[in-house]
Design a protein around this motif. Structure first.
Motif, PDB file in Angstrom:
ATOM      1  N   UNK A  15      -8.752  -8.240   5.922  1.00  0.00           N
ATOM      2  CA  UNK A  15      -9.398  -7.987   4.712  1.00  0.00           C
ATOM      3  C   UNK A  15      -8.628  -7.512   3.692  1.00  0.00           C
ATOM      4  N   UNK A  16      -8.569  -7.848   2.458  1.00  0.00           N
ATOM      5  CA  UNK A  16      -7.740  -7.314   1.605  1.00  0.00           C
ATOM      6  C   UNK A  16      -7.446  -8.281   0.266  1.00  0.00           C
ATOM      7  N   UNK A  17      -7.203  -7.733  -0.797  1.00  0.00           N
ATOM      8  CA  UNK A  17      -6.913  -8.317  -1.906  1.00  0.00           C
ATOM      9  C   UNK A  17      -5.457  -8.108  -2.741  1.00  0.00           C
ATOM     10  N   UNK A  18      -4.876  -9.160  -2.717  1.00  0.00           N
ATOM     11  CA  UNK A  18      -3.495  -9.049  -3.393  1.00  0.00           C
ATOM     12  C   UNK A  18      -3.672  -8.778  -4.845  1.00  0.00           C
ATOM     13  N   UNK A  19      -2.818  -7.697  -5.077  1.00  0.00           N
ATOM     14  CA  UNK A  19      -2.673  -7.237  -6.587  1.00  0.00           C
ATOM     15  C   UNK A  19      -3.866  -5.908  -6.701  1.00  0.00           C
ATOM     16  N   UNK A  20      -4.584  -5.727  -5.439  1.00  0.00           N
ATOM     17  CA  UNK A  20      -5.587  -4.639  -5.709  1.00  0.00           C
ATOM     18  C   UNK A  20      -5.247  -3.692  -4.514  1.00  0.00           C
ATOM     19  N   UNK A  21      -5.181  -4.080  -3.129  1.00  0.00           N
ATOM     20  CA  UNK A  21      -4.836  -3.243  -2.069  1.00  0.00           C
ATOM     21  C   UNK A  21      -4.020  -3.588  -1.219  1.00  0.00           C
ATOM     22  N   UNK A  22      -3.135  -4.943  -1.374  1.00  0.00           N
ATOM     23  CA  UNK A  22      -2.143  -5.352  -0.737  1.00  0.00           C
ATOM     24  C   UNK A  22      -1.015  -5.761  -1.576  1.00  0.00           C
ATOM     25  N   UNK A  23       0.203  -5.555  -0.889  1.00  0.00           N
ATOM     26  CA  UNK A  23       1.480  -6.124  -1.892  1.00  0.00           C
ATOM     27  C   UNK A  23       1.775  -7.351  -1.185  1.00  0.00           C
ATOM     28  N   UNK A  24       2.718  -8.099  -1.971  1.00  0.00           N
ATOM     29  CA  UNK A  24       3.274  -9.384  -1.836  1.00  0.00           C
ATOM     30  C   UNK A  24       3.570  -9.580  -0.361  1.00  0.00           C
TER      31      UNK A  24
END
Lengths: 285, 151
Positions: free
Chosen positions: B49-58
């Motif tokens: 689970x996660x969203x790039x630009x919110x709580x995950x890095x590239x």
């Protein structure tokens, strides 16, 4: 990955008792072995396919642990045995696979009982009869006829081991020692089944097998060949491919007449993708 | 080169085919093409689970994409039995669960593309689309689908 073990049982079907093995779960695949050997020729392929299919193997009458009634055997009896195996072990339309003479049996079965099948796959049925139709195949025909006659004479003279060797080296293999393709146990199986091959070679019915047999069939048909197989097989397979409406041809690189022994992963892969590519028949709601 | 030798060198163990989570098949074969359904990222047996630009890095997204590629190879193996029969990887489509301001979807998808290149060499090169989406089933951070061609 869990490979389910094969469960064996002995089933009486009319006058014969057939040794049958079943492994795995899923749509049923029935594997028919060729001349001389028995169900165990399929072991490596069966292990791979049983990950996703219910694999059924059996010893054809007169081979392995299945018995043989007296008298001249006929290919139609093999077809009837196969029908017994499929009706007793099949669960819905089955994928039928035949190797060499087992492919002849499978072909005849597919022509007679298409309603029982989801598909039929044939590896190099020996349709040597077509060699007589083309002058350029005359030498091939002479060579295979001569080798089979010598193998038959040796068996009739009480030399089954020598007969088996002549057949293996001169009909089934090309420039490859028998020992490189089959282990000692498989070679012993060949020798033990020599009398059945001799009987089979005297069956007049086997010659009635035409490459046009599946011409009108609606079944998906897979035809496999090895690039290193004896050249006598190709003309029959080519005729079969040309005559069969829904035929898919696949060539197994570097494999010969026994891909189930020498290249089981490649053969299993070609079979698996063929089965997967056939749209499943959904039961009516 | 044998794909399984490379997998062993990379210490990658392929999982079984992904079980569909709705009304679809994990793959379909048409002629010589194998179509894999979208595979969502998983970690430790659960949705990643996660969203790039919110709580995950590239970089984290790339690891997730690589994990998806491994899962897809497990499904592909179930479809074709022997991965050495793959003639080439034809196309990937990568959907990245990301914020409106995130613009590195293409770099995230590289996590999958790089592994396929390592395993299949030049035949691992492929056409690709990568784009950002508002959400993915189970909240997973990335979903990828693939088309491969059989030899």
């Amino acid at each position: 990955m869990v490979v389910p073990a094969m469960q064996y049982f002995n089933r009486p079907l009319g006058e014969v008792h057939l040794n049958i093995g079943v492994a795995g779960q899923g749509p049923t695949v029935v594997l028919v072995h060729g001349s001389w050997d028995d169900h165990s020729a399929w072991d490596a392929v069966a292990i791979i396919l049983s990950r996703a299919w219910r694999v059924v193997v059996y010893d054809r009458r007169g081979h392995g642990a299945s018995n043989v009634p007296d008298g001249q055997g006929k290919i139609s009896e093999d077809v009837a045995d196969l029908h017994g195996v499929i009706t007793s072990c099949g669960d819905g339309p089955v994928h039928l696979v035949g190797h060499s003479y087992g492919a002849c049996v499978a072909m005849m079965y597919a022509a007679r009982h298409p309603d029982r099948l989801a598909s039929v796959s044939l590896h190099e049925p020996p349709l040597f009869g077509v060699l007589a139709d083309a002058p350029q195949h005359a030498a091939l025909q002479r060579a295979s006829k001569d080798a089979m006659a010598r193998a038959a004479a040796l068996i009739a003279a009480g030399e089954p081991a020598q007969g088996a060797r002549v057949f293996a080296q001169e009909v089934a293999l090309v420039d490859q020692p028998w020992e490189d393709v089959m282990d000692a146990r498989m070679r012993a199986t060949w020798v033990a089944n020599a009398a059945t091959w001799l009987d089979q070679s005297r069956d007049p019915e086997r010659l009635a097998l035409s490459p046009e047999m599946l011409a009108g069939s609606a079944l998906p048909v897979l035809l496999t060949s090895g690039t290193a197989s004896p050249p006598a097989f190709e003309p029959g397979v080519a005729r079969l491919a040309a005559a069969t409406r829904h035929a898919t041809r696949r060539t197994l690189a570097e494999a010969g007449h026994f891909p189930q022994l020498t290249h089981p992963e490649a053969l299993a892969s070609v079979l698996a993708t063929f089965f997967h590519s056939i749209a499943p028949v959904r039961p009516a709601p | 080169m044998n794909v399984y030798d490379t997998l062993a060198v990379l210490q990658i163990r392929l999982p079984d085919a992904r079980k569909p989570s709705a009304l679809y098949e994990p793959f379909a074969i048409a002629g010589q093409l194998v179509f894999l359904s979208g595979h969502t990222a998983r970690k430790d047996g659960r949705a990643w689970v996660g969203q790039l630009g919110v709580n995950m890095t590239t970089e984290e997204g790339q690891l997730a994409a690589r994990a998806v590629a491994i899962d897809m190879l497990g499904t592909l193996q179930a479809a074709v039995v022997d991965l050495n029969r793959i003639a080439r990887i034809v196309k990937l489509t990568a959907l990245v669960n990301s914020s409106p301001g995130f613009t590195e979807h293409h770099l995230v998808a590289n996590g999958a593309s790089a592994l396929l290149g390592e395993l299949f060499g030049p035949q691992g090169g492929h056409a690709r689309s990568a784009f950002g989406v508002a959400q993915i089933p189970h909240g997973a951070c990335i979903e990828i689908e693939m088309i491969a061609e059989l030899a």
